[in-house]
Design a protein around this motif. Structure first.
Motif, PDB file in Angstrom:
ATOM      1  N   UNK A  84       0.823  -1.208   0.000  1.00 28.74           N
ATOM      2  CA  UNK A  84       0.000   0.000   0.000  1.00 28.74           C
ATOM      3  C   UNK A  84       0.860   1.263   0.000  1.00 28.74           C
ATOM      4  N   UNK A  85       2.013   1.215   0.647  1.00 27.33           N
ATOM      5  CA  UNK A  85       2.931   2.352   0.626  1.00 27.33           C
ATOM      6  C   UNK A  85       3.394   2.627  -0.799  1.00 27.33           C
ATOM      7  N   UNK A  86       3.785   1.596  -1.505  1.00 28.55           N
ATOM      8  CA  UNK A  86       4.246   1.768  -2.886  1.00 28.55           C
ATOM      9  C   UNK A  86       3.124   2.293  -3.776  1.00 28.55           C
ATOM     10  N   UNK A  87       1.921   1.749  -3.618  1.00 35.64           N
ATOM     11  CA  UNK A  87       0.802   2.209  -4.435  1.00 35.64           C
ATOM     12  C   UNK A  87       0.473   3.675  -4.164  1.00 35.64           C
ATOM     13  N   UNK A  89       2.646   6.051  -3.275  1.00 39.02           N
ATOM     14  CA  UNK A  89       3.673   6.853  -3.946  1.00 39.02           C
ATOM     15  C   UNK A  89       3.390   6.929  -5.445  1.00 39.02           C
ATOM     16  N   UNK A  90       3.023   5.809  -6.037  1.00 33.37           N
ATOM     17  CA  UNK A  90       2.754   5.782  -7.476  1.00 33.37           C
ATOM     18  C   UNK A  90       1.555   6.660  -7.820  1.00 33.37           C
ATOM     19  N   UNK A  91       0.486   6.552  -7.034  1.00 34.14           N
ATOM     20  CA  UNK A  91      -0.716   7.335  -7.327  1.00 34.14           C
ATOM     21  C   UNK A  91      -0.468   8.831  -7.199  1.00 34.14           C
ATOM     22  N   UNK A  92       0.473   9.224  -6.326  1.00 36.60           N
ATOM     23  CA  UNK A  92       0.767  10.641  -6.144  1.00 36.60           C
ATOM     24  C   UNK A  92       1.652  11.193  -7.260  1.00 36.60           C
ATOM     25  N   UNK A  93       2.684  10.450  -7.646  1.00 40.57           N
ATOM     26  CA  UNK A  93       3.671  10.970  -8.591  1.00 40.57           C
ATOM     27  C   UNK A  93       3.321  10.678 -10.044  1.00 40.57           C
ATOM     28  N   UNK A  94       2.814   9.479 -10.309  1.00 40.60           N
ATOM     29  CA  UNK A  94       2.512   9.095 -11.695  1.00 40.60           C
ATOM     30  C   UNK A  94       1.116   9.613 -12.028  1.00 40.60           C
ATOM     31  N   UNK A  95       1.033  10.896 -12.254  1.00 42.76           N
ATOM     32  CA  UNK A  95      -0.245  11.551 -12.503  1.00 42.76           C
ATOM     33  C   UNK A  95      -0.579  11.511 -13.993  1.00 42.76           C
ATOM     34  N   UNK A  96      -1.747  12.033 -14.307  1.00 43.21           N
ATOM     35  CA  UNK A  96      -2.156  12.117 -15.708  1.00 43.21           C
ATOM     36  C   UNK A  96      -1.211  13.029 -16.477  1.00 43.21           C
ATOM     37  N   UNK A  97      -0.737  14.080 -15.817  1.00 41.92           N
ATOM     38  CA  UNK A  97       0.188  14.999 -16.481  1.00 41.92           C
ATOM     39  C   UNK A  97       1.483  14.286 -16.869  1.00 41.92           C
ATOM     40  N   UNK A  98       1.988  13.400 -16.000  1.00 41.89           N
ATOM     41  CA  UNK A  98       3.205  12.656 -16.328  1.00 41.89           C
ATOM     42  C   UNK A  98       2.960  11.684 -17.478  1.00 41.89           C
ATOM     43  N   UNK A  99       1.847  10.994 -17.464  1.00 39.85           N
ATOM     44  CA  UNK A  99       1.561  10.006 -18.504  1.00 39.85           C
ATOM     45  C   UNK A  99       1.364  10.651 -19.869  1.00 39.85           C
ATOM     46  N   UNK A 100       0.922  11.910 -19.894  1.00 34.64           N
ATOM     47  CA  UNK A 100       0.620  12.578 -21.164  1.00 34.64           C
ATOM     48  C   UNK A 100       1.798  13.360 -21.732  1.00 34.64           C
ATOM     49  N   UNK A 101       2.972  13.243 -21.130  1.00 31.84           N
ATOM     50  CA  UNK A 101       4.144  13.956 -21.644  1.00 31.84           C
ATOM     51  C   UNK A 101       4.571  13.356 -22.980  1.00 31.84           C
ATOM     52  N   UNK A 269      12.712   5.750  -6.054  1.00 28.55           N
ATOM     53  CA  UNK A 269      11.710   6.257  -6.992  1.00 28.55           C
ATOM     54  C   UNK A 269      12.427   6.758  -8.237  1.00 28.55           C
ATOM     55  N   UNK A 270      11.969   6.301  -9.390  1.00 28.05           N
ATOM     56  CA  UNK A 270      12.563   6.733 -10.649  1.00 28.05           C
ATOM     57  C   UNK A 270      11.458   6.960 -11.673  1.00 28.05           C
ATOM     58  N   UNK A 271      11.396   8.175 -12.197  1.00 24.25           N
ATOM     59  CA  UNK A 271      10.513   8.500 -13.311  1.00 24.25           C
ATOM     60  C   UNK A 271      11.380   8.607 -14.556  1.00 24.25           C
ATOM     61  N   UNK A 286       9.397   3.475 -11.958  1.00 29.13           N
ATOM     62  CA  UNK A 286       9.808   2.312 -11.169  1.00 29.13           C
ATOM     63  C   UNK A 286       9.911   2.747  -9.714  1.00 29.13           C
ATOM     64  N   UNK A 287       9.184   2.063  -8.845  1.00 26.37           N
ATOM     65  CA  UNK A 287       9.238   2.305  -7.403  1.00 26.37           C
ATOM     66  C   UNK A 287       9.544   0.964  -6.741  1.00 26.37           C
ATOM     67  N   UNK A 288      10.743   0.834  -6.192  1.00 27.52           N
ATOM     68  CA  UNK A 288      11.184  -0.419  -5.588  1.00 27.52           C
ATOM     69  C   UNK A 288      11.300  -0.271  -4.078  1.00 27.52           C
ATOM     70  N   UNK A 289      10.888  -1.305  -3.373  1.00 30.91           N
ATOM     71  CA  UNK A 289      10.956  -1.319  -1.914  1.00 30.91           C
ATOM     72  C   UNK A 289      12.160  -2.145  -1.462  1.00 30.91           C
ATOM     73  N   UNK A 290      12.891  -1.630  -0.480  1.00 31.51           N
ATOM     74  CA  UNK A 290      14.098  -2.300   0.008  1.00 31.51           C
ATOM     75  C   UNK A 290      14.083  -2.290   1.530  1.00 31.51           C
ATOM     76  N   UNK A 291      14.318  -3.436   2.122  1.00 28.47           N
ATOM     77  CA  UNK A 291      14.518  -3.504   3.570  1.00 28.47           C
ATOM     78  C   UNK A 291      16.019  -3.616   3.809  1.00 28.47           C
ATOM     79  N   UNK A 292      16.656  -2.463   3.991  1.00 33.48           N
ATOM     80  CA  UNK A 292      18.110  -2.428   4.138  1.00 33.48           C
ATOM     81  C   UNK A 292      18.527  -2.954   5.505  1.00 33.48           C
TER      82      UNK A 292
END
Length: 506
Positions: A84-87, A89-101, A269-271, A286-292
């Motif tokens: 849910x944490x990853x989802x 982050x994705x919903x906040x950053x990967x917006x419609x504006x980003x997808x339409x670039x 986080x990488x766009x 790409x949003x990857x989760x790591x337990x360091x």
């Protein structure tokens, strides 16, 4: 009266040696002996069973070994909270504006508006905020290290094929990205040609970033962004004025790392925006989760004990296989179970080595909220991702090896014998299926690669046709793309694959 003499039954007299009856009997006995020799149970076949039969104790030991590895793998995977944490982050950053670039100006606009509003604090409150508050976004996620934009460029090259009459107009061309053609030359606006310089990060061991069009290195032309919204907007304006993104640009990145202390997870986080040589921008993320830091809680210490027990049992099984090989020599690899054992053991040692490397590397990581340097988590992230892929194979192999220990059960022995005898038929069916399937894949690719995303490449076409076998298809789009070949190819594919091949096999 005539007396009739009843014929007496003659006692069976053994036929002399060399007589036809004796020869027939000898032949039947020999043939029955040969058939009995051929009917050897599968579990007793020399080519399949060069080890002694497994005892119940060995089965119990292997079950414990399997459970230990299962616990070690499951603990290392992300939890439901991490999902849910990853989802979020994705919903906040990967917006419609980003997808339409689709062009460079829209990329700059995205950073100036949508991105900075979600990443940077309000300018009116920035001066009075603590360092922790400035770096806290989207709940309780801390930005660790720097936020940066990066691009990968190529060198220009001579145009190979120029239409007649355009030689004087076109002199330089820009191809697709390749490692050999990556540019490392400084560039900039007129009068400041050396303003933007190439930065090498991580060397050859640095993992590549995979996109839709290619794989890109961690090096490139890097510009750090500030948590101060005003400064970030000014920097983006300057990049746009200098023509930072040009015809030579093949990939642009927005990269940063987050840490959520509530679930003890880092996120990279990488766009990514890829620029094909034909123009436009293809966006992805790409949003990857790591337990360091793995071993901090009481439960994690218990898992560490489980991992140590697993390594001890792994050494035990490795020594057992070495002893068996020393005893059987050439006969050892006649058993397919032994080959599977070694593949599984070697892959398990790979995961152990990766786990040790990640543990040693994580000890060097410190969280400093005042630092503006990039936090290097990509190497750990790629190693943990590779470990997860190897673990997925190991889980399958370990549970499949349970059949090796229960093969002595008569019913299981019958199952293995049946599969062994059907092996040739299965192989022939697979060959026929592959030939027909590839023929249809090439036909669909040739017909629809220009019009439908599902068939844009040959690998994508193969995946799409596998989905059709499972009933997942979009016939309407195929019909719109080609009103003749669309229905025709789809009809032939369904009839040949479903009603002919599969029914013939079943």
């Amino acid at each position: 009266m005539d007396k009739r003499v009843e014929p007496k039954l003659l006692a069976a007299v053994p036929a002399p040696e060399g007589s036809p009856d004796k020869k027939g009997k000898d032949k039947s006995e020999k043939s029955s002996k040969k058939e009995s020799k051929k009917e050897v149970p599968f579990s007793e076949d020399i080519a399949e069973e060069v080890k002694p039969k497994h005892k119940r104790g060995e089965l119990l030991i292997f079950i414990v070994f399997t459970l230990l590895y299962t616990l070690a793998v499951l603990f290392g995977r992300p939890t439901e909270e991490t999902y849910y944490l990853r989802q979020n982050i994705i919903s906040q950053l990967v917006s419609v504006q980003w997808k339409n670039i689709v062009e460079a100006d829209q990329f700059y606009d995205y950073i100036r508006t949508d991105f900075v509003e979600k990443i940077t604090p309000d300018p009116s409150e920035y001066a009075s905020m603590s360092i922790e508050s400035r770096r806290t976004i989207m709940g309780y996620n801390l930005i660790v290290g720097a936020i940066q934009v990066r691009q990968v460029r190529i060198d220009s090259e001579a145009c190979d094929a120029i239409p007649p009459g355009m030689e004087t107009v076109l002199s330089r061309c820009y191809g697709s990205y390749s490692a050999s053609g990556q540019s490392q030359n400084s560039f900039g606006p007129p009068g400041e040609e050396g303003k933007y310089t190439f930065s090498e990060r991580g060397g050859a061991l640095r993992p590549l970033t995979r996109g839709e069009l290619g794989s890109y290195p961690a090096s490139g032309y890097i510009e750090p962004l500030s948590l101060n919204r005003t400064r970030t907007i000014e920097l983006v304006d300057q990049l746009q004025a200098d023509g930072w993104i040009s015809d030579k640009t093949r990939a642009i990145f927005i990269e940063f790392s987050l840490y959520n202390p509530n679930v003890n997870q880092f996120l990279t986080v990488r766009l990514l925006g890829e620029i094909p040589q034909s123009g436009g921008i293809i966006t992805s993320f790409a949003v990857n989760s790591i337990r360091v830091f793995r071993y901090l809680s009481t439960i994690s210490i218990g898992i560490a004990v489980v991992e140590l027990l697993f390594v001890a049992m792994l050494i035990y099984f490795m020594v057992s296989e070495i002893i068996a090989f020393a005893r059987l020599r050439k006969q050892y690899f006649k058993s397919r179970w032994n080959i599977l054992d070694w593949i599984n053991l070697l892959l398990l040692w790979v995961t152990v080595i990766i786990r040790i490397v990640v543990l040693v590397t994580s000890m060097e990581i410190t969280i400093d909220l005042t630092s503006e340097e990039t936090l290097d988590l990509e190497r750990i992230s790629s190693l943990m991702d590779f470990e997860a892929q190897i673990a997925s194979l190991n889980i399958f192999f370990i549970y499949f090896r349970l059949f090796e220990y229960i093969a002595d059960v008569p019913r299981m022995d019958q199952l293995f014998r049946t599969l062994a005898r059907a092996g040739i038929d299965l192989a022939l069916f697979f060959i026929v299926f592959t030939i027909v399937f590839l023929a249809f894949a090439l036909s669909f690719y040739t017909s629809f690669s220009l019009y439908l995303a599902e068939f844009r490449t040959i690998p994508q076409t193969i995946f799409t046709l596998f989905r059709v076998l499972l009933g997942d298809f979009d016939f309407e789009n195929m019909y719109k793309a080609n009103k003749i070949l669309g229905p025709l190819l789809f009809f032939l594919y369904v009839v040949v694959m479903f009603f002919m091949l599969f029914n013939m096999f079943l």
